[in-house]
Design a protein around this motif. Structure first.
Motif, short mmCIF file in Angstrom:
data_model
loop_
_atom_site.label_atom_id
_atom_site.label_comp_id
_atom_site.label_asym_id
_atom_site.label_seq_id
_atom_site.Cartn_x
_atom_site.Cartn_y
_atom_site.Cartn_z
N PRO A 70 0.72 -1.18 -0.08
CA PRO A 70 -0.05 0.04 -0.05
C PRO A 70 0.72 1.22 0.07
O PRO A 70 2.01 1.29 0.25
CB PRO A 70 -0.88 -0.22 1.37
CG PRO A 70 -0.76 -1.50 1.88
CD PRO A 70 0.53 -2.16 1.08
N ALA A 71 0.02 2.52 -0.35
CA ALA A 71 0.67 3.69 -0.28
C ALA A 71 1.25 3.81 1.13
O ALA A 71 0.69 3.49 2.08
CB ALA A 71 -0.24 4.88 -0.46
N GLY A 72 2.44 4.45 1.11
CA GLY A 72 3.22 4.92 2.50
C GLY A 72 4.15 3.57 3.03
O GLY A 72 4.88 4.14 3.73
N LYS A 73 4.15 2.65 2.27
CA LYS A 73 4.99 1.54 2.45
C LYS A 73 6.36 1.51 1.50
O LYS A 73 6.03 1.94 0.52
CB LYS A 73 4.39 0.17 2.41
CG LYS A 73 3.37 -0.03 3.32
CD LYS A 73 3.68 -0.30 4.53
CE LYS A 73 2.61 -0.57 5.47
NZ LYS A 73 2.94 -0.54 7.07
N VAL A 74 7.27 1.08 2.18
CA VAL A 74 8.61 1.01 1.33
C VAL A 74 8.31 -0.35 0.04
O VAL A 74 8.05 -1.33 0.54
CB VAL A 74 9.95 0.58 2.24
CG1 VAL A 74 11.08 0.35 1.56
CG2 VAL A 74 9.99 1.73 3.01
N THR A 75 8.55 0.00 -0.91
CA THR A 75 8.52 -0.83 -2.03
C THR A 75 9.83 -1.73 -2.39
O THR A 75 10.03 -2.81 -2.72
CB THR A 75 7.88 -0.52 -3.38
OG1 THR A 75 7.70 -1.33 -4.11
CG2 THR A 75 8.72 0.93 -4.14
N PHE A 76 10.91 -0.98 -2.27
CA PHE A 76 12.24 -1.51 -2.27
C PHE A 76 13.35 -0.51 -1.63
O PHE A 76 13.21 0.63 -1.49
CB PHE A 76 12.79 -1.84 -3.69
CG PHE A 76 12.68 -0.77 -4.74
CD1 PHE A 76 13.90 0.08 -4.75
CD2 PHE A 76 11.80 -0.37 -5.39
CE1 PHE A 76 14.03 1.33 -5.83
CE2 PHE A 76 11.91 0.59 -6.46
CZ PHE A 76 12.87 1.38 -6.71
N THR A 93 7.39 -7.43 -0.77
CA THR A 93 6.28 -8.06 -1.47
C THR A 93 5.16 -8.52 -0.46
O THR A 93 5.35 -8.29 0.60
CB THR A 93 6.75 -9.23 -2.07
OG1 THR A 93 7.27 -10.19 -1.03
CG2 THR A 93 7.66 -9.22 -3.22
N GLY A 94 4.13 -8.84 -1.08
CA GLY A 94 2.81 -9.17 -0.10
C GLY A 94 1.67 -9.50 -1.07
O GLY A 94 1.93 -10.14 -2.31
N THR A 95 0.68 -10.01 -0.55
CA THR A 95 -0.62 -10.20 -1.08
C THR A 95 -1.64 -9.34 -0.65
O THR A 95 -1.77 -8.72 0.40
CB THR A 95 -0.81 -11.47 -0.84
OG1 THR A 95 -1.25 -11.97 0.71
CG2 THR A 95 0.16 -12.85 -1.29
N PRO A 96 -2.79 -9.62 -1.34
CA PRO A 96 -3.83 -8.75 -0.64
C PRO A 96 -4.25 -9.20 0.66
O PRO A 96 -4.84 -8.17 1.37
CB PRO A 96 -5.13 -8.91 -1.80
CG PRO A 96 -4.64 -9.30 -2.96
CD PRO A 96 -3.11 -9.96 -2.67
N ASN A 97 -4.22 -10.28 1.14
CA ASN A 97 -4.45 -10.84 2.43
C ASN A 97 -3.43 -10.49 3.48
O ASN A 97 -3.72 -10.44 4.64
CB ASN A 97 -4.67 -12.27 2.57
CG ASN A 97 -6.06 -12.61 1.65
OD1 ASN A 97 -7.10 -11.79 1.59
ND2 ASN A 97 -6.25 -13.66 1.03
N SER A 101 4.42 -8.03 3.44
CA SER A 101 4.72 -8.92 4.58
C SER A 101 5.79 -9.55 4.36
O SER A 101 6.62 -10.41 5.37
CB SER A 101 3.59 -9.87 4.58
OG SER A 101 3.86 -10.70 3.32
N SER A 102 6.68 -9.29 3.37
CA SER A 102 8.24 -9.68 2.91
C SER A 102 9.08 -9.02 2.45
O SER A 102 8.54 -8.09 1.35
CB SER A 102 8.02 -11.04 2.16
OG SER A 102 9.52 -11.51 1.81
N THR A 103 10.23 -8.96 2.79
CA THR A 103 11.23 -7.88 2.20
C THR A 103 12.53 -8.86 1.69
O THR A 103 13.71 -8.59 1.60
CB THR A 103 11.85 -7.00 3.16
OG1 THR A 103 12.44 -7.60 4.16
CG2 THR A 103 10.56 -5.99 3.65
#
Length: 133
Positions: A70-76, A93-97, A101-103
């Motif tokens: 989501p917005a506001g989260k670090v993507t890389f 990375t993550g999933t909709p659920n 949740s993972s870097t």
């Protein structure tokens, strides 16, 4: 005169280096990313990220996001590899659920020019970035 010619020759040789041979100028700023997917296989038209670069380290935070990151989260995040002329990345990375949740997913970022970046991301298609004007 010889000194002038030598300086001219030297400056010409330096300016003829390929862009990939030079350390990139700062990539700090806002970028439009194309190629994100969430979930895998579902294309996201474009997302805005803010990249902050400090002494060869970068952090990219999503200004607009998706269900996976989501917005506001670090993507890389990444560090510059002088020998390879690329940034080595750790993607979030993550999933909709289970968003962001993972870097642990590795990738690379290549500076194409001052306004274009290209990334690799594990088995997914690359995400390309254009500097936001």
């Amino acid at each position: 005169m010889k000194r002038f010619l030598l300086l001219l020759l030297l400056s010409t040789a330096i300016s003829c280096k390929k862009k990939s041979d030079l350390q990139p100028e700062s990539i700090s700023g806002q970028w439009v990313g194309k190629g994100y997917e969430c979930p895998t296989g579902t294309a996201i038209p474009e997302e805005i990220v803010e990249i902050v670069e400090d002494q060869g380290k970068i952090t990219a935070t999503k200004k607009t996001g998706d269900q996976c990151v989501p917005a506001g989260k670090v993507t890389f995040t990444g560090t510059y590899d002088e020998a390879k002329k690329i940034y080595n990345l750790k993607w979030t990375t993550g999933t909709p659920n289970s968003p962001a949740s993972s870097t642990s997913t590795a990738g690379t970022l290549t500076v194409i020019d001052n306004n274009h970046l290209e990334t690799t991301f594990s088995s997914n298609p690359s995400v390309t970035f254009t500097r936001k004007k």
